[in-house]
Structure formats: C-alpha cells, structure tokens
Scaffold this motif. Structure first.
Motif, mmCIF file in Angstrom:
data_model
loop_
_atom_site.group_PDB
_atom_site.id
_atom_site.type_symbol
_atom_site.label_atom_id
_atom_site.label_comp_id
_atom_site.label_asym_id
_atom_site.label_seq_id
_atom_site.Cartn_x
_atom_site.Cartn_y
_atom_site.Cartn_z
ATOM 1 N N GLY A 89 0.808 -1.213 0.000
ATOM 2 C CA GLY A 89 0.000 0.000 0.000
ATOM 3 C C GLY A 89 0.840 1.262 0.000
ATOM 4 N N GLN A 112 -13.870 5.987 -3.955
ATOM 5 C CA GLN A 112 -12.868 4.915 -4.040
ATOM 6 C C GLN A 112 -11.459 5.452 -3.825
ATOM 7 O OE1 GLN A 112 -13.613 1.730 -6.945
ATOM 8 N NE2 GLN A 112 -15.471 2.820 -7.495
ATOM 9 N N GLU A 115 -11.173 6.243 -0.143
ATOM 10 C CA GLU A 115 -10.969 5.024 0.667
ATOM 11 C C GLU A 115 -9.509 4.600 0.698
ATOM 12 O OE1 GLU A 115 -13.297 1.646 -0.461
ATOM 13 O OE2 GLU A 115 -15.019 2.278 0.746
ATOM 14 N N THR A 116 -8.885 4.656 -0.480
ATOM 15 C CA THR A 116 -7.455 4.289 -0.536
ATOM 16 C C THR A 116 -6.644 5.250 0.326
ATOM 17 O OG1 THR A 116 -7.940 3.994 -2.867
ATOM 18 C CG2 THR A 116 -5.695 3.530 -2.174
ATOM 19 N N HIS A 120 -4.414 4.472 4.106
ATOM 20 C CA HIS A 120 -2.981 4.688 4.317
ATOM 21 C C HIS A 120 -2.633 5.918 5.122
ATOM 22 C CE1 HIS A 120 -3.205 2.099 0.708
ATOM 23 N NE2 HIS A 120 -2.410 1.409 1.483
ATOM 24 N N MET A 167 -5.387 6.459 -7.645
ATOM 25 C CA MET A 167 -5.407 5.619 -6.445
ATOM 26 C C MET A 167 -3.998 5.119 -6.122
ATOM 27 S SD MET A 167 -8.924 3.572 -7.225
ATOM 28 C CE MET A 167 -8.995 2.484 -5.835
ATOM 29 N N CYS A 171 -0.863 7.249 -2.211
ATOM 30 C CA CYS A 171 -0.026 7.010 -1.031
ATOM 31 C C CYS A 171 1.439 7.325 -1.314
ATOM 32 C CB CYS A 171 -0.216 5.591 -0.524
ATOM 33 S SG CYS A 171 -0.335 4.380 -1.818
#
Ligand code: ATP
Ligand code: MG
Length: 333
Positions: A89, A112, A115-116, A120, A167, A171
């Motif tokens: 992740g 979505q 959420e990702t 993280h 997405m 991170c």
C-alpha cells in the motif's frame, strides 16, 4: 545512482494439475531511483508474473522457486504477510493489467480514491474526499469536483485508467508498477496516458516499472528496458542502445513487427509461437523461430552477454544478428 529494486536470478513457477508452468526464469534486473524501466515482450512472456513476483503476490499456485527480490536493500521474501501488505500500500503501488474491472461499480470514483487515502493515512472522511479531488485533478480528470461523484461506468476507459493511477499515487509510492496501462484504449487516449505518466515521472520523480507490449511507448518514456521472451530476458539495458542496435534476433523481430508511423512499409510478424512453458527444451527458447539459429543454439543454457555499455543480450549468435539484422535498422525511435 541508488538502486530501488534489485531482482537477482529470479525463477517463478505456477503449479497446475500435472505440470509446472515455468513462467519466469533467471531474470535479473536493477532499477535505479527515478528510472522508468520498461518491460516488453509478446503475450505469455511472463511480464505480469514478474510484476506479481516483485509484490510477492503470486496467488495460490504461483511461487518464487529461486532468486531474490530486494526493495531498498530489503529481501521481500523475508517479510511477513502484514509487512508485505503495508509495503504494497505504501511503498510499491501496482496498477494491475485488468485493474479497470476491479473498480467497484457501486461506489463513486471519488469515494474509491478517498478510501485508498484513508487506508494509508489517518485523515477524516471529508479531508480524504478533498484529497481525492486533488488527486483526480493531478491525473487530469476534467472537472474533478463533478467527476468525483460519478460512478466508474459513467467515465470513459481512459478516465477509469486515470482514476486507477490516482489511487496508486495517493499514497506517494516510491515504486509504481503499471501493467499495460494503455491497452484497450484508442491511440489518442493512449498518448494522453503516456503524457500523464511522463508528467508524473517529471513531477514526483517516482521510480516506474512500465509493462507494455507497445514498443513505441517504451521508446517514448522509458530509460531502460527488459525484453522478455518465454519467461527469460532476451535483451536488457539502455533503451536507445537497444532500439538503435538490437543485438537479439527476438528484439529485431519485435521491432520489425511494430508498425512504423508514417511509413507504408508493412510490419512483419515473427513466425511461430512461444514454446510450451511446461516442457522446455535445452538451448535457446527462441531457436525454433529464429532466422540465425544454428545447431549450437540448441544445447545447454544460454547466458546473458554484454554487447555494449549497459546493454546485454541472451544470444550466442548476436554478432551475426548485429552484422546482418533481420530488418534494416529503423530510424523512427
Ligand atoms: P500478456 O502480455 O498476455 O499479459 P504476460 O507476459 O503478462 O502476457 P503472464 O501473464 O505473466 O504473461 O503469463 C506467463 C505464463 O504463465 C503464461 O504461460 C500464462 O499462461 C502462465 N500463467 C499466468 N498465471 C498463471 C496461473 N495463475 N496459473 C498457471 N499459469 C499461469
Ligand atoms: Mg500480462
């Protein structure tokens, strides 16, 4: 230059009823920080398997049978499942080959991405939503406030691909692996995705592994390339050196099979097909399809040889192949 990813003599097999598919064999490659490394080769050559092996995510029937994958000096096979989850992740992001189908059809794309982000980072829902909109803007989704509330099916294929890249980037991964990010898109959309990857590379200096069978894209945006065939590396190194002076008959064949922009010269497909990976013969895996193959090519195992600075090839007949290439050298790259 600092090495981010270092793969050494990697072998991967899938076990299937009655046989083992030897999908990756003796692959070694290093990717330096900030490098964009291309992986090319025909369907079935083991490109996606290599990506999954890097992530230690081969599924129930796949396993690394020998060799190592190191990320920033850590042997990834030593990590626990929870350490690997965190690595996948936070440090290595992967946009899988069939990723568009993994978008949740009943959740807006903004949710979505949010959420990702929340998976993280310790941020509130509304903060994550705000960041999601910014990420969608980064990947050039038009009117991101509006489109964040749209469902995947309300976006085009190219926009869905951008959402997936958003997405993956949300991170701030050190390594981004993109598996066929432009397949199934029309040429204009393809070139926009290529521009996006180029921009991300310039802006974030992300290290990228880009898997594609599209050699034109490899030529446009990668620094170094690994050409795979039947699970092995056939040629590897600096992209200019390889495309200007391909020393492996397989690479020459792939280049000759690529349509040349603005030329009326028809591309020529390589005859024959990839060998059965459950039942490989000795010698060069490409010998049956190769115009240069002689008896010497059908024995033993073929080693990688250095042909130039940062340019290696797996071919006993490379000097003959360079001397008299299958196709004239191409000037369009
Ligand atoms: P493509 O360009 O079509 O995506 P690829 O280069 O990504 O191809 P892989 O998907 O890595 O190729 O497949 C390499 C080989 O491993 C193929 O022979 C494929 O059939 C086989 N293979 C892949 N996944 C599995 C699996 N889960 N079980 C058994 N064999 C598999
Ligand atoms: Mg694949």
């Amino acid at each position: 230059n600092e090495t981010v990813l270092s793969i050494d003599s990697l072998h991967v097999e899938y076990s299937t009823p009655g046989s083992n598919v030897r999908a990756v064999r003796d692959v070694s490659l290093d990717v330096a920080r900030g490098e964009t490394h291309g992986i090319a080769g025909e369907s079935g050559s083991g490109k996606s398997t290599l990506a999954l092996a890097i992530l230690q995510y081969l599924g129930d029937n796949g396993s690394i049978t020998s060799g190592t994958v190191q990320f920033n000096g850590t042997d990834l096979q030593e990590l626990s499942e929870s350490e690997l989850r965190s690595l996948r992740g936070n440090d290595i992001a992967h946009v899988a080959q069939d990723a568009k189908s993994s978008l949740n059809p009943s959740l807006s794309v903004g949710e979505q991405v949010a959420e990702t982000i929340q998976a993280h980072q310790d941020v509130s829902r509304s903060e994550a939503h705000q960041q999601a909109i910014e990420m969608l803007r980064e990947v050039d989704i038009p009117d991101p406030e509006y489109n964040a509330d749209q469902y995947p099916h309300e976006l085009s294929g190219g926009q869905q691909q951008r959402v997936l890249i958003a997405m993956a980037l949300s991170c701030s991964p050190e390594l981004l692996i993109l598996d066929e990010p432009t397949t199934g898109l029309d040429v204009t959309t393809q070139s926009k995705i290529v521009e996006l990857i180029q921009d991300l590379k310039d802006e974030y200096e992300t290290t990228i592994v880009l898997i594609t069978h599209n050699l034109e894209i490899i030529a446009q945006i990668t620094d170094r390339v690994s050409i795979m065939y039947a699970g092995e590396l056939m040629e590897q190194g600096d992209v200019y050196s390889i495309f200007d002076d391909p020393s492996n008959p397989y690479t020459q064949g792939l280049l000759a099979a690529t349509p040349e922009i603005g030329s009326d010269k028809a591309p020529t497909a390589i005859p024959g097909q990839i060998p059965d990976l459950t039942d490989l013969d000795d010698g060069c895996t490409f010998a049956d399809r190769c115009a240069f193959a002689t008896e010497e090519c059908r024995t033993g195992s073929i080693a990688m040889e250095t042909v130039a600075d940062d340019h290696e090839t797996r071919c006993r007949r490379w000097e003959a192949a360079v001397e008299d290439p299958i196709q004239p050298k191409r000037g369009t790259y």
